[in-house]
Design a protein around this motif. Structure first.
Motif, PDB file in Angstrom:
ATOM      1  N   LYS A 248      11.711  70.502  40.303  1.00 21.46           N
ATOM      2  CA  LYS A 248      12.541  69.570  41.468  1.00 21.46           C
ATOM      3  C   LYS A 248      11.286  68.622  41.697  1.00 21.46           C
ATOM      4  O   LYS A 248      11.322  69.382  43.401  1.00 21.46           O
ATOM      5  CB  LYS A 248      13.488  70.044  41.670  1.00 21.46           C
ATOM      6  CG  LYS A 248      14.428  69.172  42.767  1.00 21.46           C
ATOM      7  CD  LYS A 248      16.041  70.286  42.992  1.00 21.46           C
ATOM      8  CE  LYS A 248      16.131  70.754  43.752  1.00 21.46           C
ATOM      9  NZ  LYS A 248      17.463  71.093  44.341  1.00 21.46           N
ATOM     10  N   THR A 252      14.698  63.304  41.087  1.00 24.20           N
ATOM     11  CA  THR A 252      16.276  64.501  41.343  1.00 24.20           C
ATOM     12  C   THR A 252      15.622  65.203  43.028  1.00 24.20           C
ATOM     13  O   THR A 252      16.951  65.656  43.461  1.00 24.20           O
ATOM     14  CB  THR A 252      15.820  65.754  40.238  1.00 24.20           C
ATOM     15  OG1 THR A 252      15.580  63.839  39.353  1.00 24.20           O
ATOM     16  CG2 THR A 252      17.181  66.789  39.888  1.00 24.20           C
ATOM     17  N   THR A 256      19.281  65.665  45.446  1.00 23.35           N
ATOM     18  CA  THR A 256      19.748  66.527  46.035  1.00 23.35           C
ATOM     19  C   THR A 256      19.290  67.288  47.237  1.00 23.35           C
ATOM     20  O   THR A 256      20.159  67.848  48.198  1.00 23.35           O
ATOM     21  CB  THR A 256      18.516  67.903  45.579  1.00 23.35           C
ATOM     22  OG1 THR A 256      17.523  67.981  45.453  1.00 23.35           O
ATOM     23  CG2 THR A 256      19.754  68.322  43.649  1.00 23.35           C
ATOM     24  N   VAL A 302      23.007  67.659  38.117  1.00 26.97           N
ATOM     25  CA  VAL A 302      22.965  67.924  38.854  1.00 26.97           C
ATOM     26  C   VAL A 302      23.659  67.002  39.826  1.00 26.97           C
ATOM     27  O   VAL A 302      24.868  68.050  40.250  1.00 26.97           O
ATOM     28  CB  VAL A 302      21.969  67.363  39.471  1.00 26.97           C
ATOM     29  CG1 VAL A 302      21.511  67.567  41.191  1.00 26.97           C
ATOM     30  CG2 VAL A 302      20.228  68.252  38.637  1.00 26.97           C
ATOM     31  N   SER A 392      15.159  79.364  42.919  1.00 29.95           N
ATOM     32  CA  SER A 392      16.026  77.841  42.590  1.00 29.95           C
ATOM     33  C   SER A 392      15.793  77.162  43.170  1.00 29.95           C
ATOM     34  O   SER A 392      16.018  75.279  42.346  1.00 29.95           O
ATOM     35  CB  SER A 392      17.520  78.355  42.498  1.00 29.95           C
ATOM     36  OG  SER A 392      18.460  79.071  41.364  1.00 29.95           O
ATOM     37  N   LYS A 396      15.363  71.753  38.769  1.00 32.19           N
ATOM     38  CA  LYS A 396      16.099  71.081  38.231  1.00 32.19           C
ATOM     39  C   LYS A 396      17.193  71.392  37.732  1.00 32.19           C
ATOM     40  O   LYS A 396      18.787  71.050  38.111  1.00 32.19           O
ATOM     41  CB  LYS A 396      15.861  69.613  37.608  1.00 32.19           C
ATOM     42  CG  LYS A 396      15.103  68.407  38.187  1.00 32.19           C
ATOM     43  CD  LYS A 396      15.106  67.351  37.215  1.00 32.19           C
ATOM     44  CE  LYS A 396      13.692  66.299  37.504  1.00 32.19           C
ATOM     45  NZ  LYS A 396      12.079  67.162  37.164  1.00 32.19           N
ATOM     46  N   SER A 397      17.298  72.405  36.745  1.00 35.95           N
ATOM     47  CA  SER A 397      17.886  73.502  36.277  1.00 35.95           C
ATOM     48  C   SER A 397      17.750  74.626  36.156  1.00 35.95           C
ATOM     49  O   SER A 397      17.624  75.389  34.826  1.00 35.95           O
ATOM     50  CB  SER A 397      18.111  72.639  34.545  1.00 35.95           C
ATOM     51  OG  SER A 397      18.089  71.429  34.256  1.00 35.95           O
ATOM     52  N   HIS A 408      22.762  73.968  43.077  1.00 38.31           N
ATOM     53  CA  HIS A 408      21.840  72.848  42.664  1.00 38.31           C
ATOM     54  C   HIS A 408      21.467  72.076  44.547  1.00 38.31           C
ATOM     55  O   HIS A 408      20.068  71.413  44.408  1.00 38.31           O
ATOM     56  CB  HIS A 408      22.776  71.871  42.614  1.00 38.31           C
ATOM     57  CG  HIS A 408      22.358  72.223  41.280  1.00 38.31           C
ATOM     58  ND1 HIS A 408      20.894  71.795  39.900  1.00 38.31           N
ATOM     59  CD2 HIS A 408      23.414  71.766  40.317  1.00 38.31           C
ATOM     60  CE1 HIS A 408      21.067  72.092  38.647  1.00 38.31           C
ATOM     61  NE2 HIS A 408      22.308  72.205  39.087  1.00 38.31           N
TER      62      HIS A 408
END
Ligand SMILES: NC(=O)c1ccc[n+]([C@@H]2O[C@H](COP(=O)([O-])OP(=O)(O)OC[C@H]3O[C@@H](n4cnc5c(N)ncnc54)[C@H](O)[C@@H]3O)[C@@H](O)[C@H]2O)c1
Length: 439
Positions: A248, A252, A256, A302, A392, A396-397, A408
């Motif tokens: 991430k 992205t 977030t 996301v 996490s 990104k996923s 997320h």
């Protein structure tokens, strides 16, 4: 003072070998950075494991050690590096070609970088279409190739003297594939390896080899790789941690940060348009529609998860979300990402936010590789196996147990990460309730 039993964590004795399939922009920037920090020329900026603190107990206790002093992580002096690539360039030559770091910076650690020479890759042009290189393994089934990788792992461990290993995928993004029958169980997967099943990606051959040896595996790209039942089964069986997918960084990361803020204030969203130009090899690979599709899926999911349109239909139902990536060679690794965000507030009045992030992809990704290497090794020594949802924060996923939706929101992810560290050391988890200060 710990308030309950801590988790048993084996000490980080000896060297930790960090193995990366893919020695490109991210890997060379990561290794050059660690070597520069080790030599005292640079600070580990962007690395939570090296720079962040973790608050323990009540706010009145004044206990905030650095994470690296709180949990037993491998020290930077104990890291050794190895990897695979389809090109024969050493990490020094790959760093020069990637053009992320200045030559003068690479030259300061030239000897160390030149010593990292890629082993022959397991490669399939059906999975990464725009690049072709000579340094690949030939012959045999996918199972044979997995065994060749296991031999590489053994040889690396012997020659480097590493006592433990982690593997972090830093290879190109593979084309989009949905999980298929062969991914559903370890038995099916192993028979697929033997039969050369076309649904098994090269990254999965590496992951299989690592996990068979009990080596933790983290995936920095958006391809499926370990996010399938077969790998989850293997990871549990071999007591190995797994994590992914897709670092991430950049746009992205910005999403977030901003989307949870909009939702926290109950501001609505009608659209979010994101576009990027970048000119590195990653950008070239992403020109291929198959690889772009993998990346797009990872980037698009996301907002849906953060904004929860099913809970807030008046604010977030049917917002438009588009992501574009254009390969534009003059930019090299210095990506530019634009976001146009159409929001609405009180009485539905529209507003706009514009972001122009002139970021450096690999500069943002390198500290994540370092943290993942250290935390995956910590997890292994703490007896944690299977999906490491507490990591996490880096993806990104984020991978989760089957049936769970991923978290997320970067601030919830950070809380989860730090609470996991507190839990490991037997410290109270922090709930942020705070009522105890007002009794
Ligand atoms: N830089 C970031 O901010 C960022 C963020 C998220 C994800 N990623 C992902 O990280 C990965 C690496 O990014 P990068 O900028 O270093 O790309 P890069 O193109 O510079 O390096 C990738 C390397 O992987 C090699 N490779 C491809 N297939 C391979 C295989 N099967 N085995 C061994 N090597 C193989 C390529 O030859 C290349 O040298 C990409 O998948 C990218 O999408 C990067």
């Amino acid at each position: 003072m710990a308030s309950r039993d801590s988790v048993h964590i084996a000490p980080p004795d000896g060297k930790l070998g960090v193995l990366t399939p893919g020695i490109g922009a991210v890997t060379s920037t990561f290794i050059a950075g660690v070597e520069s920090i080790r030599a005292g020329w640079a600070l580990p900026i962007g690395s939570l494991s090296q720079m962040a603190t973790v608050r323990l107990g009540k706010r009145t206790e004044g206990r905030s050690p650095k994470i690296k002093d709180f949990v037993p992580l491998a020290g930077l002096d104990d890291l050794v590096f190895g990897g695979w690539d389809i090109f024969e360039d050493s990490a020094y030559e790959a760093g020069l070609k990637a053009g992320v770091l200045e030559r003068s910076h690479l030259d300061r650690v030239k000897d160390r970088l030149s010593a990292v020479k890629p082993m022959k890759a397991v490669f399939d042009p059906e999975y990464v279409r725009r690049i072709h290189g000579p340094n690949v393994k030939h012959g045999g089934t996918k199972m044979d190739k997995a065994h060749m990788l296991m031999e590489d792992i053994d040889t690396f461990q012997k020659t480097s003297g590493a006592s433990r290993l982690v593997m972090i995928w830093c290879g190109s993004t593979e084309v989009f594939h949905k999980p298929s029958h062969v991914h559903q169980s370890l038995k099916d997967f192993e028979s697929g390896l033997q039969k050369d099943d076309p649904e098994i990606a090269p990254s999965q051959v590496y992951a299989y080899a690592a996990l068979k040896k009990g080596v933790p595996f983290a995936n920095g790209a958006p391809n499926l790789t370990v996010d399938i039942p077969a790998m989850m089964e293997l990871a549990r069986e071999q007591q190995a941690p797994i994590a992914g997918k897709d670092y991430k960084t950049g746009q992205t990361f910005m999403k977030t940060l901003i989307a949870p803020g909009l939702k926290a204030r109950m501001l609505g969203l009608t659209g979010w348009f994101s576009t990027n130009i970048l000119g590195n090899r990653d950008g070239e690979v992403l020109e291929d529609p198959g690889s772009f599709k993998t990346k797009e899926e990872s980037k698009l999911s996301v907002l849906e998860y953060i904004l929860q349109p099913e809970l807030y239909p008046q604010l977030y139902k049917d917002f438009h979300h588009a992501v574009r990536i254009n390969y534009y060679p003059p930019r090299g690794d210095a990506k530019e990402g634009w976001d146009n965000i159409d929001i609405f507030g009180w009485l539905g009045y529209p507003m706009q936010i514009k972001i122009d992030f002139l970021c450096r992809d690999s500069i943002l990704a390198a500290p994540l590789v370092l943290d993942l290497a250290l935390f995956m090794d910590l997890a292994k020594r703490a007896g944690m196996r299977g999906v490491q949802e507490w990591l996490s924060f880096y993806f990104k996923s984020p991978m989760t147990a089957p049936g769970l939706y991923p978290e997320h929101d970067v601030f919830i992810q950070l809380m989860k990460l730090k609470n996991t560290l507190r839990w490991m050391r037997g410290e109270d988890l922090i709930t942020h309730l705070g009522l105890e200060y007002y009794d």
